[in-house]
Design a protein around this motif. Structure first.
Motif, PDB file in Angstrom:
ATOM      1  N   ALA A  67      53.857  41.944  46.885  1.00 34.47           N
ATOM      2  CA  ALA A  67      54.895  41.655  46.055  1.00 34.47           C
ATOM      3  C   ALA A  67      54.735  41.169  44.678  1.00 34.47           C
ATOM      4  O   ALA A  67      54.976  41.543  43.746  1.00 34.47           O
ATOM      5  N   LYS A  68      53.252  40.610  44.440  1.00 32.80           N
ATOM      6  CA  LYS A  68      52.625  39.931  43.411  1.00 32.80           C
ATOM      7  C   LYS A  68      52.076  41.252  42.374  1.00 32.80           C
ATOM      8  O   LYS A  68      52.039  41.282  41.220  1.00 32.80           O
ATOM      9  N   PHE A  69      51.204  41.949  43.254  1.00 32.20           N
ATOM     10  CA  PHE A  69      50.326  42.867  42.557  1.00 32.20           C
ATOM     11  C   PHE A  69      51.126  44.438  42.494  1.00 32.20           C
ATOM     12  O   PHE A  69      51.036  45.102  43.487  1.00 32.20           O
ATOM     13  N   ARG A  70      51.777  44.503  41.331  1.00 30.39           N
ATOM     14  CA  ARG A  70      52.716  45.741  41.498  1.00 30.39           C
ATOM     15  C   ARG A  70      51.879  46.950  40.547  1.00 30.39           C
ATOM     16  O   ARG A  70      52.649  47.898  40.496  1.00 30.39           O
ATOM     17  N   THR A  71      50.687  47.003  40.231  1.00 33.12           N
ATOM     18  CA  THR A  71      50.294  47.962  39.634  1.00 33.12           C
ATOM     19  C   THR A  71      48.834  48.342  39.860  1.00 33.12           C
ATOM     20  O   THR A  71      48.081  47.176  40.055  1.00 33.12           O
ATOM     21  N   VAL A  72      48.382  49.487  39.936  1.00 33.05           N
ATOM     22  CA  VAL A  72      46.956  49.802  40.435  1.00 33.05           C
ATOM     23  C   VAL A  72      46.442  50.414  38.990  1.00 33.05           C
ATOM     24  O   VAL A  72      47.164  51.090  38.303  1.00 33.05           O
ATOM     25  N   SER A  73      45.321  49.919  38.596  1.00 35.17           N
ATOM     26  CA  SER A  73      44.605  50.327  37.164  1.00 35.17           C
ATOM     27  C   SER A  73      43.276  50.884  37.677  1.00 35.17           C
ATOM     28  O   SER A  73      42.669  50.316  38.632  1.00 35.17           O
ATOM     29  N   ILE A  74      42.876  51.994  37.019  1.00 35.39           N
ATOM     30  CA  ILE A  74      41.600  52.555  36.776  1.00 35.39           C
ATOM     31  C   ILE A  74      41.074  51.655  35.506  1.00 35.39           C
ATOM     32  O   ILE A  74      41.218  52.096  34.301  1.00 35.39           O
ATOM     33  N   TYR A  75      39.969  50.960  35.935  1.00 36.62           N
ATOM     34  CA  TYR A  75      39.668  49.979  34.531  1.00 36.62           C
ATOM     35  C   TYR A  75      38.101  50.285  34.556  1.00 36.62           C
ATOM     36  O   TYR A  75      37.251  50.078  35.441  1.00 36.62           O
ATOM     37  N   CYS A  76      37.776  50.364  33.311  1.00 38.50           N
ATOM     38  CA  CYS A  76      36.168  50.428  33.017  1.00 38.50           C
ATOM     39  C   CYS A  76      35.861  48.901  32.616  1.00 38.50           C
ATOM     40  O   CYS A  76      36.435  48.499  31.315  1.00 38.50           O
ATOM     41  N   GLU A  77      35.101  48.126  33.267  1.00 37.14           N
ATOM     42  CA  GLU A  77      34.587  46.770  32.770  1.00 37.14           C
ATOM     43  C   GLU A  77      33.755  46.776  31.785  1.00 37.14           C
ATOM     44  O   GLU A  77      33.784  45.771  30.687  1.00 37.14           O
ATOM     45  N   ARG A  78      33.024  47.761  31.576  1.00 40.54           N
ATOM     46  CA  ARG A  78      31.965  47.900  30.494  1.00 40.54           C
ATOM     47  C   ARG A  78      32.739  47.803  29.212  1.00 40.54           C
ATOM     48  O   ARG A  78      32.261  47.138  28.173  1.00 40.54           O
TER      49      ARG A  78
END
Length: 166
Positions: free
Chosen positions: A142-153
């Motif tokens: 309920a708190k985490f509503r979005t999936v992200s494809i994330y580049c840390e660099r």
């Protein structure tokens, strides 16, 4: 004479078939732990009564074109799994799959610098195709509503999928 030649060729072909060694078939000597992907069997998510669909959302590109669907399943044992299907994004260095505590991921490439809560699901297994990621026990969906494809660099959000109840 023609009949003799034909008979000789037929005999030679038949003899050759018996004299050739049998074809060698490939054997799969790999053990389950030899795969580079973690738990390759998990990538064959069962869509029968063993897994219940909880939430789903479609990816939209941010920094890079990203498409496909993110779906959260609850398996019979209670374990939560995020499955990406028909997934496609750009290749990049140090790309991760994360859950973020936002309604959607903003276009701002630095969206995680504002202390947005996140849950790391692991490095992206591939920039194309279906793949699964285990969601840690105790994660509040309920708190985490979005999936992200994330580049840390580069602190860049390649794409996001806002999740909605199924």
């Amino acid at each position: 004479m023609v009949r003799t030649i034909k008979a000789g060729l037929a005999f030679a072909a038949l003899a050759g078939a018996f004299l050739l060694p049998p074809p060698v078939e490939a054997q799969d000597n790999m053990k389950p732990g030899d795969m580079k992907h973690d738990k390759m069997q998990d990538d064959k998510m069962m869509h029968d009564d063993k897994a219940k669909t909880l939430e789903t959302g479609k990816f939209h590109g941010k920094v890079h074109a990203t498409s496909g669907r993110a779906t959260v399943y609850q398996e019979a044992d209670g374990k939560l799994v995020l499955r990406l299907t028909n997934f496609k994004t750009s290749n990049g260095p140090d790309v991760h799959v994360i859950l973020v505590a936002t309604k959607d991921a903003m276009d701002d490439a630095n969206f995680l610098k504002d202390n947005t809560e996140k849950v790391e699901l692991g490095k992206l297994k591939g920039n194309e195709g279906d793949q699964n990621y285990e969601i840690p026990v105790g994660t509040e969906l309920a708190k985490f509503r979005t999936v992200s494809i994330y580049c840390e660099r580069f602190n860049a959000n390649f794409g996001a999928a806002p999740l909605e109840k199924f």
